[in-house]
Design a protein around this motif. Structure first.
Motif, mmCIF file in Angstrom:
data_model
loop_
_atom_site.group_PDB
_atom_site.id
_atom_site.type_symbol
_atom_site.label_atom_id
_atom_site.label_comp_id
_atom_site.label_asym_id
_atom_site.label_seq_id
_atom_site.Cartn_x
_atom_site.Cartn_y
_atom_site.Cartn_z
ATOM 1 N N GLU A 188 -41.899 -18.275 -35.503
ATOM 2 C CA GLU A 188 -41.574 -18.890 -36.983
ATOM 3 C C GLU A 188 -39.939 -18.524 -37.060
ATOM 4 O OE1 GLU A 188 -44.198 -17.527 -39.823
ATOM 5 O OE2 GLU A 188 -45.611 -19.295 -39.257
ATOM 6 N N LYS A 189 -39.489 -17.451 -36.645
ATOM 7 C CA LYS A 189 -38.079 -17.358 -36.879
ATOM 8 C C LYS A 189 -37.073 -18.432 -36.245
ATOM 9 C CE LYS A 189 -37.288 -14.706 -32.484
ATOM 10 N NZ LYS A 189 -37.040 -13.507 -31.912
ATOM 11 N N PHE A 190 -37.704 -19.229 -35.424
ATOM 12 C CA PHE A 190 -36.867 -20.527 -35.006
ATOM 13 C C PHE A 190 -36.812 -21.422 -35.977
ATOM 14 C CE2 PHE A 190 -37.537 -17.984 -30.904
ATOM 15 C CZ PHE A 190 -36.291 -18.238 -30.174
ATOM 16 N N PHE A 191 -37.555 -21.415 -37.041
ATOM 17 C CA PHE A 191 -37.419 -22.437 -38.142
ATOM 18 C C PHE A 191 -37.047 -22.041 -39.317
ATOM 19 C CE2 PHE A 191 -40.910 -22.966 -34.857
ATOM 20 C CZ PHE A 191 -41.139 -24.413 -34.755
ATOM 21 N N GLN A 192 -36.406 -22.980 -40.057
ATOM 22 C CA GLN A 192 -35.622 -22.745 -41.413
ATOM 23 C C GLN A 192 -36.829 -23.070 -42.190
ATOM 24 O OE1 GLN A 192 -32.365 -25.294 -42.142
ATOM 25 N NE2 GLN A 192 -30.880 -23.664 -41.476
ATOM 26 N N GLY A 193 -37.043 -21.940 -43.176
ATOM 27 C CA GLY A 193 -38.120 -21.897 -44.277
ATOM 28 C C GLY A 193 -39.464 -22.201 -43.831
ATOM 29 N N GLU A 194 -40.304 -22.110 -44.661
ATOM 30 C CA GLU A 194 -41.699 -21.972 -44.588
ATOM 31 C C GLU A 194 -42.222 -23.570 -44.142
ATOM 32 O OE1 GLU A 194 -44.094 -20.832 -47.862
ATOM 33 O OE2 GLU A 194 -42.852 -18.975 -48.313
ATOM 34 N N ARG A 195 -41.703 -24.522 -44.522
ATOM 35 C CA ARG A 195 -41.989 -25.741 -44.130
ATOM 36 C C ARG A 195 -41.048 -26.334 -43.020
ATOM 37 N NH1 ARG A 195 -43.122 -28.982 -49.244
ATOM 38 N NH2 ARG A 195 -44.012 -30.472 -47.487
ATOM 39 N N GLY A 196 -40.249 -25.955 -42.425
ATOM 40 C CA GLY A 196 -39.313 -26.343 -41.301
ATOM 41 C C GLY A 196 -40.080 -26.897 -40.102
ATOM 42 N N ARG A 197 -39.828 -28.124 -39.711
ATOM 43 C CA ARG A 197 -40.720 -28.467 -38.560
ATOM 44 C C ARG A 197 -39.950 -28.606 -37.376
ATOM 45 N NH1 ARG A 197 -45.078 -31.637 -40.892
ATOM 46 N NH2 ARG A 197 -45.219 -31.338 -43.252
ATOM 47 N N ILE A 198 -38.669 -28.420 -37.419
ATOM 48 C CA ILE A 198 -37.924 -28.607 -36.199
ATOM 49 C C ILE A 198 -37.230 -27.083 -35.668
ATOM 50 C CG2 ILE A 198 -35.779 -29.811 -35.101
ATOM 51 C CD1 ILE A 198 -36.284 -32.183 -36.961
ATOM 52 N N CYS A 199 -37.103 -26.779 -34.535
ATOM 53 C CA CYS A 199 -36.586 -25.545 -34.254
ATOM 54 C C CYS A 199 -35.268 -25.696 -34.091
ATOM 55 C CB CYS A 199 -37.406 -25.205 -32.970
ATOM 56 S SG CYS A 199 -36.626 -26.262 -31.521
ATOM 57 N N ALA A 200 -34.714 -24.284 -34.266
ATOM 58 C CA ALA A 200 -33.237 -24.278 -34.419
ATOM 59 C C ALA A 200 -32.513 -24.792 -33.017
ATOM 60 C CB ALA A 200 -32.843 -22.691 -34.445
ATOM 61 N N SER A 201 -33.113 -24.715 -32.172
ATOM 62 C CA SER A 201 -32.348 -25.167 -30.766
ATOM 63 C C SER A 201 -32.418 -26.704 -30.706
ATOM 64 C CB SER A 201 -33.386 -24.927 -29.515
ATOM 65 O OG SER A 201 -33.259 -23.661 -29.362
ATOM 66 N N CYS A 202 -33.431 -27.588 -31.099
ATOM 67 C CA CYS A 202 -33.514 -28.730 -31.388
ATOM 68 C C CYS A 202 -32.182 -29.270 -32.570
ATOM 69 C CB CYS A 202 -34.609 -29.530 -31.813
ATOM 70 S SG CYS A 202 -35.837 -29.395 -30.340
ATOM 71 N N LYS A 203 -32.238 -28.550 -33.537
ATOM 72 C CA LYS A 203 -31.469 -28.614 -34.755
ATOM 73 C C LYS A 203 -29.940 -28.461 -34.348
ATOM 74 C CE LYS A 203 -32.827 -28.553 -39.140
ATOM 75 N NZ LYS A 203 -33.326 -27.833 -40.280
ATOM 76 N N ARG A 204 -29.558 -27.556 -33.371
ATOM 77 C CA ARG A 204 -28.360 -27.281 -32.988
ATOM 78 C C ARG A 204 -28.031 -28.503 -32.069
ATOM 79 N NH1 ARG A 204 -29.387 -22.095 -31.987
ATOM 80 N NH2 ARG A 204 -30.107 -22.308 -30.171
ATOM 81 N N GLY A 205 -28.880 -28.773 -31.110
ATOM 82 C CA GLY A 205 -28.430 -30.222 -30.185
ATOM 83 C C GLY A 205 -28.044 -31.340 -31.018
ATOM 84 N N LYS A 206 -28.725 -31.645 -32.062
ATOM 85 C CA LYS A 206 -28.487 -32.504 -32.763
ATOM 86 C C LYS A 206 -27.141 -32.597 -33.765
ATOM 87 C CE LYS A 206 -30.628 -35.263 -37.035
ATOM 88 N NZ LYS A 206 -31.658 -35.158 -37.908
ATOM 89 N N THR A 207 -26.763 -31.108 -34.318
ATOM 90 C CA THR A 207 -25.528 -31.121 -34.759
ATOM 91 C C THR A 207 -24.523 -31.201 -33.864
ATOM 92 O OG1 THR A 207 -26.635 -29.674 -36.282
ATOM 93 C CG2 THR A 207 -24.337 -29.255 -36.047
ATOM 94 N N ARG A 208 -24.574 -30.733 -32.454
ATOM 95 C CA ARG A 208 -23.625 -30.920 -31.417
ATOM 96 C C ARG A 208 -23.232 -32.233 -31.126
ATOM 97 N NH1 ARG A 208 -26.138 -28.533 -27.093
ATOM 98 N NH2 ARG A 208 -25.746 -26.281 -28.034
ATOM 99 N N ILE A 209 -24.182 -33.179 -31.092
ATOM 100 C CA ILE A 209 -24.037 -34.576 -30.764
ATOM 101 C C ILE A 209 -23.288 -35.221 -32.105
ATOM 102 C CG2 ILE A 209 -25.256 -36.711 -30.526
ATOM 103 C CD1 ILE A 209 -27.381 -35.354 -29.139
ATOM 104 N N TYR A 210 -23.691 -35.016 -33.167
ATOM 105 C CA TYR A 210 -23.239 -35.313 -34.362
ATOM 106 C C TYR A 210 -21.700 -34.682 -34.589
ATOM 107 C CZ TYR A 210 -21.396 -36.074 -39.062
ATOM 108 O OH TYR A 210 -20.829 -36.227 -40.251
#
Length: 139
Positions: free
Chosen positions: A18-40
């Protein structure tokens, strides 16, 4: 079914702590979010700095055969957009070594690059000393 304290990422499908997710309802892990941010970030950098869309970059990349325009080497990283600093014209895609090394040290001067090519093809020392080799000998 995931273990207690773990969630399944809706993008990559991996069960992560759960430490990889933002908030209680986060559905996308930090690694996937970082990859999306890098592409953006890369996409916005290309557009803001060079006026190139991702499609423009891909078209140029494909036209160059997926390789550096100077050394023809293929790289695992994205090639850099090379542009003329005087006219701001986009010239092509180069690897870091060619863009930062060759062109920067030659100060984008074609005469300097021609001189360097001539130097590599005919050694000036041959005219003065004849062909000589280092103590390690020819290879």
């Amino acid at each position: 079914m995931t273990r207690k304290g773990y969630r399944q990422c809706s993008k990559c499908g991996r069960n992560r702590s759960e430490k990889f997710f933002q908030g209680e309802r986060g559905r996308i892990c930090a690694s996937c979010k970082r990859g999306k941010t890098r592409i953006y970030n890369r996409t916005s950098h290309l557009l803001e700095t060079y006026g190139l869309t991702d499609e423009d970059y891909q078209a140029l990349f494909t036209a160059q055969g997926g390789a550096c325009a100077i050394c023809k080497g293929r790289r695992t990283y994205n090639l850099q957009v090379d542009h003329c600093h005087k006219s701001e014209a986009i010239r092509g895609l180069l690897c870091k070594a060619c863009n930062k090394g060759i062109l920067r040290s030659a100060r984008d001067n074609p005469a300097t690059l021609r001189s360097a090519a001539s130097y590599l093809e005919t050694y000036p020392a041959d005219q003065v000393l004849g062909r000589r080799y280092t103590p390690n000998g020819p290879k």
